[in-house]
Design a protein around this motif. Sequence first.
Motif, PDB file in Angstrom:
ATOM      1  N   ALA A 116     133.363  62.588  23.760  1.00  0.00           N
ATOM      2  CA  ALA A 116     132.097  62.591  24.607  1.00  0.00           C
ATOM      3  C   ALA A 116     131.100  61.510  24.171  1.00  0.00           C
ATOM      4  CB  ALA A 116     131.864  63.871  24.552  1.00  0.00           C
ATOM      5  N   TYR A 150     121.284  54.450  15.371  1.00  0.00           N
ATOM      6  CA  TYR A 150     121.714  55.919  14.708  1.00  0.00           C
ATOM      7  C   TYR A 150     122.764  55.789  13.766  1.00  0.00           C
ATOM      8  CZ  TYR A 150     119.936  57.476  19.438  1.00  0.00           C
ATOM      9  OH  TYR A 150     119.326  57.880  20.461  1.00  0.00           O
ATOM     10  N   ASN A 204     126.622  72.274  19.266  1.00  0.00           N
ATOM     11  CA  ASN A 204     127.408  72.131  18.290  1.00  0.00           C
ATOM     12  C   ASN A 204     127.643  73.822  17.620  1.00  0.00           C
ATOM     13  OD1 ASN A 204     127.244  69.829  18.677  1.00  0.00           O
ATOM     14  ND2 ASN A 204     125.809  69.155  16.952  1.00  0.00           N
ATOM     15  N   ALA A 231     122.184  69.057  21.468  1.00  0.00           N
ATOM     16  CA  ALA A 231     123.221  68.790  20.762  1.00  0.00           C
ATOM     17  C   ALA A 231     123.327  70.080  19.868  1.00  0.00           C
ATOM     18  CB  ALA A 231     123.104  67.637  19.896  1.00  0.00           C
ATOM     19  N   ARG A 244     123.768  56.381  26.372  1.00  0.00           N
ATOM     20  CA  ARG A 244     122.650  56.236  25.589  1.00  0.00           C
ATOM     21  C   ARG A 244     122.604  55.310  24.379  1.00  0.00           C
ATOM     22  NH1 ARG A 244     120.950  62.564  25.990  1.00  0.00           N
ATOM     23  NH2 ARG A 244     123.044  62.721  25.723  1.00  0.00           N
ATOM     24  N   HIS A 245     123.873  55.139  23.998  1.00  0.00           N
ATOM     25  CA  HIS A 245     124.199  54.182  23.004  1.00  0.00           C
ATOM     26  C   HIS A 245     125.189  53.362  22.970  1.00  0.00           C
ATOM     27  CE1 HIS A 245     126.332  56.971  20.439  1.00  0.00           C
ATOM     28  NE2 HIS A 245     126.957  57.103  21.770  1.00  0.00           N
ATOM     29  N   MET A 257     122.725  70.590  13.577  1.00  0.00           N
ATOM     30  CA  MET A 257     122.466  68.807  13.666  1.00  0.00           C
ATOM     31  C   MET A 257     121.192  68.690  13.092  1.00  0.00           C
ATOM     32  SD  MET A 257     123.912  66.043  14.021  1.00  0.00           S
ATOM     33  CE  MET A 257     125.496  66.440  14.279  1.00  0.00           C
ATOM     34  N   LEU A 314     134.165  66.173  20.579  1.00  0.00           N
ATOM     35  CA  LEU A 314     132.767  65.735  20.663  1.00  0.00           C
ATOM     36  C   LEU A 314     132.576  64.056  20.640  1.00  0.00           C
ATOM     37  CD1 LEU A 314     129.615  65.952  20.853  1.00  0.00           C
ATOM     38  CD2 LEU A 314     129.699  66.809  18.186  1.00  0.00           C
TER      39      LEU A 314
HETATM   40  C1  FMN Z   1     123.574  59.365  19.025  1.00  0.00           C
HETATM   41  C2  FMN Z   1     124.183  60.595  19.895  1.00  0.00           C
HETATM   42  C3  FMN Z   1     124.450  61.613  19.233  1.00  0.00           C
HETATM   43  C4  FMN Z   1     124.851  62.946  19.856  1.00  0.00           C
HETATM   44  N1  FMN Z   1     125.096  63.876  18.981  1.00  0.00           N
HETATM   45  C5  FMN Z   1     125.705  65.049  19.695  1.00  0.00           C
HETATM   46  C6  FMN Z   1     126.158  66.122  18.859  1.00  0.00           C
HETATM   47  O1  FMN Z   1     125.971  66.346  17.728  1.00  0.00           O
HETATM   48  N2  FMN Z   1     126.445  67.156  19.765  1.00  0.00           N
HETATM   49  C7  FMN Z   1     126.632  67.235  21.067  1.00  0.00           C
HETATM   50  O2  FMN Z   1     127.074  68.300  21.680  1.00  0.00           O
HETATM   51  N3  FMN Z   1     126.325  66.126  21.807  1.00  0.00           N
HETATM   52  C8  FMN Z   1     125.863  64.881  21.134  1.00  0.00           C
HETATM   53  N4  FMN Z   1     125.418  63.821  21.815  1.00  0.00           N
HETATM   54  C9  FMN Z   1     125.623  63.964  23.313  1.00  0.00           C
HETATM   55  C10 FMN Z   1     127.042  63.665  23.882  1.00  0.00           C
HETATM   56  O3  FMN Z   1     127.328  62.389  23.727  1.00  0.00           O
HETATM   57  C11 FMN Z   1     127.306  64.236  25.129  1.00  0.00           C
HETATM   58  O4  FMN Z   1     126.466  63.890  26.144  1.00  0.00           O
HETATM   59  C12 FMN Z   1     127.395  65.748  25.135  1.00  0.00           C
HETATM   60  O5  FMN Z   1     128.261  66.256  24.309  1.00  0.00           O
HETATM   61  C13 FMN Z   1     127.970  66.349  26.412  1.00  0.00           C
HETATM   62  O6  FMN Z   1     129.353  65.795  26.738  1.00  0.00           O
HETATM   63  P1  FMN Z   1     129.958  66.481  27.975  1.00  0.00           P
HETATM   64  O7  FMN Z   1     128.942  65.713  29.245  1.00  0.00           O
HETATM   65  O8  FMN Z   1     131.245  65.678  28.118  1.00  0.00           O
HETATM   66  O9  FMN Z   1     130.366  67.645  28.068  1.00  0.00           O
HETATM   67  C14 FMN Z   1     124.917  62.773  21.413  1.00  0.00           C
HETATM   68  C15 FMN Z   1     124.627  61.495  21.913  1.00  0.00           C
HETATM   69  C16 FMN Z   1     124.053  60.414  21.273  1.00  0.00           C
HETATM   70  C17 FMN Z   1     123.674  59.320  22.097  1.00  0.00           C
END
Ligand code: FMN
Length: 350
Positions: free
Chosen positions: A78, A61, A45, A41, A84-85, A106, A75
């Motif tokens: 996504a 979370y 980010n 992340a 995962r949640h 982050m 974001l």
């Molecule tokens: C609780 C939680 C928090 C997340 N926070 C972020 C984050 O701050 N930045 C990020 O890029 N992905 C974060 N992710 C992962 C995204 O859900 C996602 O998998 C990632 O952005 C890739 O997305 P894409 O496969 O659509 O490109 C988080 C996932 C979870 C479960």
Amino acid sequence: MLTQTERGGAESIDWMASLTYRSEAAPVPSATELESLIAEARGRNHNVGITGMLLYDSGRYLQTLEGPPDAVERLWSAIKRDPRHGQIELLSQHIVPSRLFSGWDMQLYDRRGGNDQRAPAVKKASISLVDHVPATARFALDGDDGKLNALIADLIAQGWVGDALVRHLLEPTARALGDAWLADDCCEVDLTIALSMLQLAGHAVHSRPADSIRQSRYSILLVTAPGEPHMLGSSLLSDVFGNAGWSVDIAFPDTDESLARQLLAQRPDAVDIALSEALPRHHALVRLRDTIEKCRAASPDEMLVVSVGGRLFAEAAATARSVGADHARLSAAGTSVPLAKLIEQRRTRS
Ligand SMILES: Cc1cc2nc3c(=O)[nH]c(=O)nc-3n(C[C@H](O)[C@H](O)[C@H](O)COP(=O)(O)O)c2cc1C
């Protein structure tokens, strides 16, 4: 675009989107899984200018994302799809003049013995503010203004400001009351009385002037949608806009025609039309679209900014576009900022 630089103020501000949600991990992650989630992340980010914090506590979370609106929106889409949640609940979404977590791509607060002692008090406490919703709903339903006032006074003494109390306590309580009514746990009279008690609590939380971003030279007409009996949203807004220095008028028109007459007479920069904060009455949307069309046709000022609000918008069951408005508020709190921007943009364009 929300990121445009503010014109007309003493300084330039790059507006940032800020979004906070909570969710439940599925399944509970190991320490290694959590670390790898956060490492990925952070990298992503950093590339898109997003900062924020992720709090992990006993399978739950709480995350705040802040950054350019388009990047936050992408974001957020996504994250909502991420397996995962689950039980993902949006707590707030607004624009802010500066970052709260600047410098943190982050920041992780893992409360299993990690670095939670470094979590800012305001973010840790935002969980507990939402946790006061059931008690607040109970006090309002019982008509117990003594306990309600004591609770609000206690939260103000803890340092909570009006906007947070409106966004994380009073509005969620109105929705909880609406659910109680839908589940037949209370009758309509109880609901109406309880909403009036929240209205009074709303005045109390804003009794001190808020830190307004600027003293505005704008005017707004706050109305309930014709036929809408619940006025909590307009009432909360009147304090929010009053504290932000706007010239505020409030009205409860019973027909579209009387709303149109009011617009003609007052010529405000913006009008906010509120549906119930408690009940999700979907059928009201068709009528609202019609009301907005008539307002625009009747308004002498073609630059009139039309805002809408209520539970359907707070829960994203409806959008500004779906009713022909310029803006839909997720909360009364913070609404003066995006509306001032919209007014300014229209004036600059004309
Ligand atoms: C609780 C939680 C928090 C997340 N926070 C972020 C984050 O701050 N930045 C990020 O890029 N992905 C974060 N992710 C992962 C995204 O859900 C996602 O998998 C990632 O952005 C890739 O997305 P894409 O496969 O659509 O490109 C988080 C996932 C979870 C479960």
